[in-house]
Design a protein around this motif. Structure first.
Motif, PDB file in Angstrom:
ATOM      1  N   LYS A  13       0.765  -1.014   0.117  1.00  7.80           N
ATOM      2  CA  LYS A  13       0.094   0.140   0.053  1.00  7.80           C
ATOM      3  C   LYS A  13       0.848   1.270  -0.097  1.00  7.80           C
ATOM      4  O   LYS A  13       1.872   1.294   0.788  1.00  7.80           O
ATOM      5  CB  LYS A  13      -0.774  -0.050   1.188  1.00  7.80           C
ATOM      6  N   ASN A  14       0.438   2.239  -0.670  1.00  4.68           N
ATOM      7  CA  ASN A  14       1.131   3.795  -0.885  1.00  4.68           C
ATOM      8  C   ASN A  14       0.694   4.310   0.433  1.00  4.68           C
ATOM      9  O   ASN A  14      -0.614   4.421   0.475  1.00  4.68           O
ATOM     10  CB  ASN A  14       0.982   4.158  -2.019  1.00  4.68           C
ATOM     11  N   PHE A  15       1.570   5.251   0.970  1.00  2.00           N
ATOM     12  CA  PHE A  15       1.035   6.261   1.582  1.00  2.00           C
ATOM     13  C   PHE A  15       1.915   7.686   1.669  1.00  2.00           C
ATOM     14  O   PHE A  15       3.076   7.530   1.005  1.00  2.00           O
ATOM     15  CB  PHE A  15       1.668   5.735   3.085  1.00  2.00           C
ATOM     16  N   HIS A  16       1.218   8.505   1.906  1.00  2.00           N
ATOM     17  CA  HIS A  16       1.883  10.000   1.964  1.00  2.00           C
ATOM     18  C   HIS A  16       2.322  10.345   3.481  1.00  2.00           C
ATOM     19  O   HIS A  16       1.574  10.133   4.428  1.00  2.00           O
ATOM     20  CB  HIS A  16       1.194  10.868   1.518  1.00  2.00           C
ATOM     21  N   ILE A  17       3.713  10.645   3.775  1.00  2.00           N
ATOM     22  CA  ILE A  17       3.871  11.066   4.904  1.00  2.00           C
ATOM     23  C   ILE A  17       3.500  12.440   5.260  1.00  2.00           C
ATOM     24  O   ILE A  17       3.432  13.267   4.332  1.00  2.00           O
ATOM     25  CB  ILE A  17       5.649  11.078   4.887  1.00  2.00           C
ATOM     26  N   SER A  18       2.854  12.549   6.337  1.00  2.00           N
ATOM     27  CA  SER A  18       2.270  13.900   6.934  1.00  2.00           C
ATOM     28  C   SER A  18       3.152  14.345   7.823  1.00  2.00           C
ATOM     29  O   SER A  18       3.900  13.804   8.594  1.00  2.00           O
ATOM     30  CB  SER A  18       0.937  13.544   7.319  1.00  2.00           C
ATOM     31  N   GLU A  19       2.825  15.573   8.411  1.00  2.00           N
ATOM     32  CA  GLU A  19       3.384  16.356   9.557  1.00  2.00           C
ATOM     33  C   GLU A  19       3.100  15.445  10.512  1.00  2.00           C
ATOM     34  O   GLU A  19       4.268  15.362  11.486  1.00  2.00           O
ATOM     35  CB  GLU A  19       2.925  17.779   9.556  1.00  2.00           C
ATOM     36  N   HIS A  20       2.166  14.882  10.907  1.00  2.00           N
ATOM     37  CA  HIS A  20       2.031  13.888  12.073  1.00  2.00           C
ATOM     38  C   HIS A  20       2.737  13.055  12.047  1.00  2.00           C
ATOM     39  O   HIS A  20       2.996  12.423  13.268  1.00  2.00           O
ATOM     40  CB  HIS A  20       0.546  13.714  12.053  1.00  2.00           C
ATOM     41  N   ASP A  21       3.476  12.503  11.001  1.00  2.00           N
ATOM     42  CA  ASP A  21       4.433  11.220  11.145  1.00  2.00           C
ATOM     43  C   ASP A  21       5.752  11.567  11.325  1.00  2.00           C
ATOM     44  O   ASP A  21       6.653  10.597  11.767  1.00  2.00           O
ATOM     45  CB  ASP A  21       4.205  10.729   9.711  1.00  2.00           C
ATOM     46  N   ALA A  23       9.379  13.002  13.353  1.00  2.00           N
ATOM     47  CA  ALA A  23       9.924  12.695  14.579  1.00  2.00           C
ATOM     48  C   ALA A  23      10.062  14.175  15.470  1.00  2.00           C
ATOM     49  O   ALA A  23       9.535  14.204  16.583  1.00  2.00           O
ATOM     50  CB  ALA A  23      11.405  12.401  14.424  1.00  2.00           C
ATOM     51  N   SER A  24       9.928  15.207  14.897  1.00  2.00           N
ATOM     52  CA  SER A  24       9.851  16.479  15.186  1.00  2.00           C
ATOM     53  C   SER A  24       8.539  16.580  16.019  1.00  2.00           C
ATOM     54  O   SER A  24       8.329  17.282  16.956  1.00  2.00           O
ATOM     55  CB  SER A  24      10.158  17.364  14.421  1.00  2.00           C
ATOM     56  N   TYR A  33      11.736  14.472   9.751  1.00  2.00           N
ATOM     57  CA  TYR A  33      11.698  13.071   8.897  1.00  2.00           C
ATOM     58  C   TYR A  33      10.611  12.201   9.738  1.00  2.00           C
ATOM     59  O   TYR A  33      10.672  12.469  10.996  1.00  2.00           O
ATOM     60  CB  TYR A  33      13.034  12.562   8.773  1.00  2.00           C
ATOM     61  N   ALA A  34      10.050  11.296   8.908  1.00  2.00           N
ATOM     62  CA  ALA A  34       9.432  10.395   9.504  1.00  2.00           C
ATOM     63  C   ALA A  34       9.898   9.496  10.541  1.00  2.00           C
ATOM     64  O   ALA A  34      11.121   9.117  10.534  1.00  2.00           O
ATOM     65  CB  ALA A  34       9.107   9.386   8.477  1.00  2.00           C
ATOM     66  N   ALA A  35       9.411   9.535  11.773  1.00  2.00           N
ATOM     67  CA  ALA A  35       9.742   8.677  12.823  1.00  2.00           C
ATOM     68  C   ALA A  35       9.588   7.210  12.880  1.00  2.00           C
ATOM     69  O   ALA A  35       8.641   6.795  12.015  1.00  2.00           O
ATOM     70  CB  ALA A  35       9.192   9.144  14.196  1.00  2.00           C
ATOM     71  N   THR A  36      10.498   6.717  13.322  1.00  2.00           N
ATOM     72  CA  THR A  36      10.573   5.041  12.975  1.00  2.00           C
ATOM     73  C   THR A  36       9.027   4.466  13.507  1.00  2.00           C
ATOM     74  O   THR A  36       8.692   3.459  12.913  1.00  2.00           O
ATOM     75  CB  THR A  36      11.935   4.587  13.774  1.00  2.00           C
ATOM     76  N   PRO A  37       8.558   4.906  14.728  1.00  2.00           N
ATOM     77  CA  PRO A  37       7.419   4.425  15.049  1.00  2.00           C
ATOM     78  C   PRO A  37       6.173   4.685  14.216  1.00  2.00           C
ATOM     79  O   PRO A  37       5.450   3.947  13.768  1.00  2.00           O
ATOM     80  CB  PRO A  37       7.064   5.249  16.430  1.00  2.00           C
ATOM     81  N   LYS A  69      14.814  -1.871  10.682  1.00  2.00           N
ATOM     82  CA  LYS A  69      16.148  -1.109  10.335  1.00  2.00           C
ATOM     83  C   LYS A  69      15.411   0.143   9.724  1.00  2.00           C
ATOM     84  O   LYS A  69      14.902  -0.061   8.421  1.00  2.00           O
ATOM     85  CB  LYS A  69      17.117  -1.877   9.572  1.00  2.00           C
ATOM     86  N   HIS A  70      15.585   1.556  10.195  1.00  2.00           N
ATOM     87  CA  HIS A  70      15.345   2.548   9.128  1.00  2.00           C
ATOM     88  C   HIS A  70      16.295   3.076   8.930  1.00  2.00           C
ATOM     89  O   HIS A  70      17.314   3.660   9.386  1.00  2.00           O
ATOM     90  CB  HIS A  70      14.681   3.462  10.538  1.00  2.00           C
ATOM     91  N   LEU A  71      16.647   2.963   7.368  1.00  2.00           N
ATOM     92  CA  LEU A  71      17.809   3.353   6.766  1.00  2.00           C
ATOM     93  C   LEU A  71      17.840   4.627   6.154  1.00  2.00           C
ATOM     94  O   LEU A  71      19.054   4.942   5.818  1.00  2.00           O
ATOM     95  CB  LEU A  71      18.065   2.240   5.547  1.00  2.00           C
ATOM     96  N   MET A  72      16.858   5.224   5.635  1.00  2.00           N
ATOM     97  CA  MET A  72      16.733   6.520   5.083  1.00  2.00           C
ATOM     98  C   MET A  72      15.785   7.513   5.579  1.00  2.00           C
ATOM     99  O   MET A  72      14.651   7.243   5.993  1.00  2.00           O
ATOM    100  CB  MET A  72      16.418   6.373   3.483  1.00  2.00           C
ATOM    101  N   PRO A  73      16.260   8.753   5.555  1.00  2.00           N
ATOM    102  CA  PRO A  73      15.128   9.652   6.154  1.00  2.00           C
ATOM    103  C   PRO A  73      13.973   9.864   4.909  1.00  2.00           C
ATOM    104  O   PRO A  73      14.019   9.735   3.716  1.00  2.00           O
ATOM    105  CB  PRO A  73      15.656  11.062   6.116  1.00  2.00           C
ATOM    106  N   VAL A  74      12.746  10.358   5.380  1.00  2.00           N
ATOM    107  CA  VAL A  74      11.540  10.521   4.595  1.00  2.00           C
ATOM    108  C   VAL A  74      10.607  11.767   5.009  1.00  2.00           C
ATOM    109  O   VAL A  74      10.689  11.811   6.310  1.00  2.00           O
ATOM    110  CB  VAL A  74      10.599   9.335   4.627  1.00  2.00           C
ATOM    111  N   SER A  75      10.539  12.741   4.261  1.00  2.00           N
ATOM    112  CA  SER A  75       9.995  14.193   4.663  1.00  2.00           C
ATOM    113  C   SER A  75       8.481  14.026   4.394  1.00  2.00           C
ATOM    114  O   SER A  75       7.970  13.340   3.925  1.00  2.00           O
ATOM    115  CB  SER A  75      10.764  15.082   3.728  1.00  2.00           C
ATOM    116  N   ALA A  76       7.959  15.101   5.075  1.00  2.00           N
ATOM    117  CA  ALA A  76       6.370  15.236   4.944  1.00  2.00           C
ATOM    118  C   ALA A  76       6.404  15.659   3.423  1.00  2.00           C
ATOM    119  O   ALA A  76       6.857  16.149   2.945  1.00  2.00           O
ATOM    120  CB  ALA A  76       5.807  16.322   5.840  1.00  2.00           C
ATOM    121  N   GLY A  77       5.068  15.132   2.960  1.00  2.00           N
ATOM    122  CA  GLY A  77       4.689  15.005   1.711  1.00  2.00           C
ATOM    123  C   GLY A  77       5.442  14.000   0.697  1.00  2.00           C
ATOM    124  O   GLY A  77       4.710  13.903  -0.378  1.00  2.00           O
TER     125      GLY A  77
END
Length: 123
Positions: A13-21, A23-24, A33-37, A69-77
């Protein structure tokens, strides 16, 4: 208990990373960037979607163990693809592999996840 879950079953399934996802936002880090949780939650949602309707109605599936293993950062959007695979089952235990990719097919995270089937009325 009759379940319709065979090793090799796969779902993506595809998802868009949001501000809610981020770490900050979640206060799990200072980076935007997207938090591991958050990635773990998305993976669990894909698994739950995959098994919906494949187990008896009086059962549910709960998380038991996660290795990620979280290997790369992912930004909102950013858009990501989460792919899960049922590796095997043992009695009421289900063992999954998962991978999360960006649209360039770079691996964002990989891991293994164990879930357990339980009767809803036993909680």
């Amino acid at each position: 208990m009759k379940i319709d879950l065979k090793p090799g079953l796969h779902h993506s399934k595809n998802f868009h990373i949001s501000e809610h996802d981020l770490a900050s936002t979640l206060q799990t880090g200072d980076v935007p960037y997207a938090a591991t949780p958050s990635l773990i939650i998305l993976m669990e949602r894909v698994i739950c979607e995959m098994i919906a309707g494949r187990i008896p109605e009086n059962y549910t599936c709960v998380s038991a163990e996660i290795n990620v293993k979280h290997l790369m950062p992912v930004s909102a959007g950013d858009e990501i693809l989460c792919s899960v695979h049922l590796k095997f089952s043992e009695e009421s235990k289900l063992f999954f592999d998962f991978a999360i990719f960006n649209l360039n097919d770079d691996i964002i995270a990989i891991g293994a996840h164990e879930r357990v089937l339980v009767k809803k009325d036993e909680y």
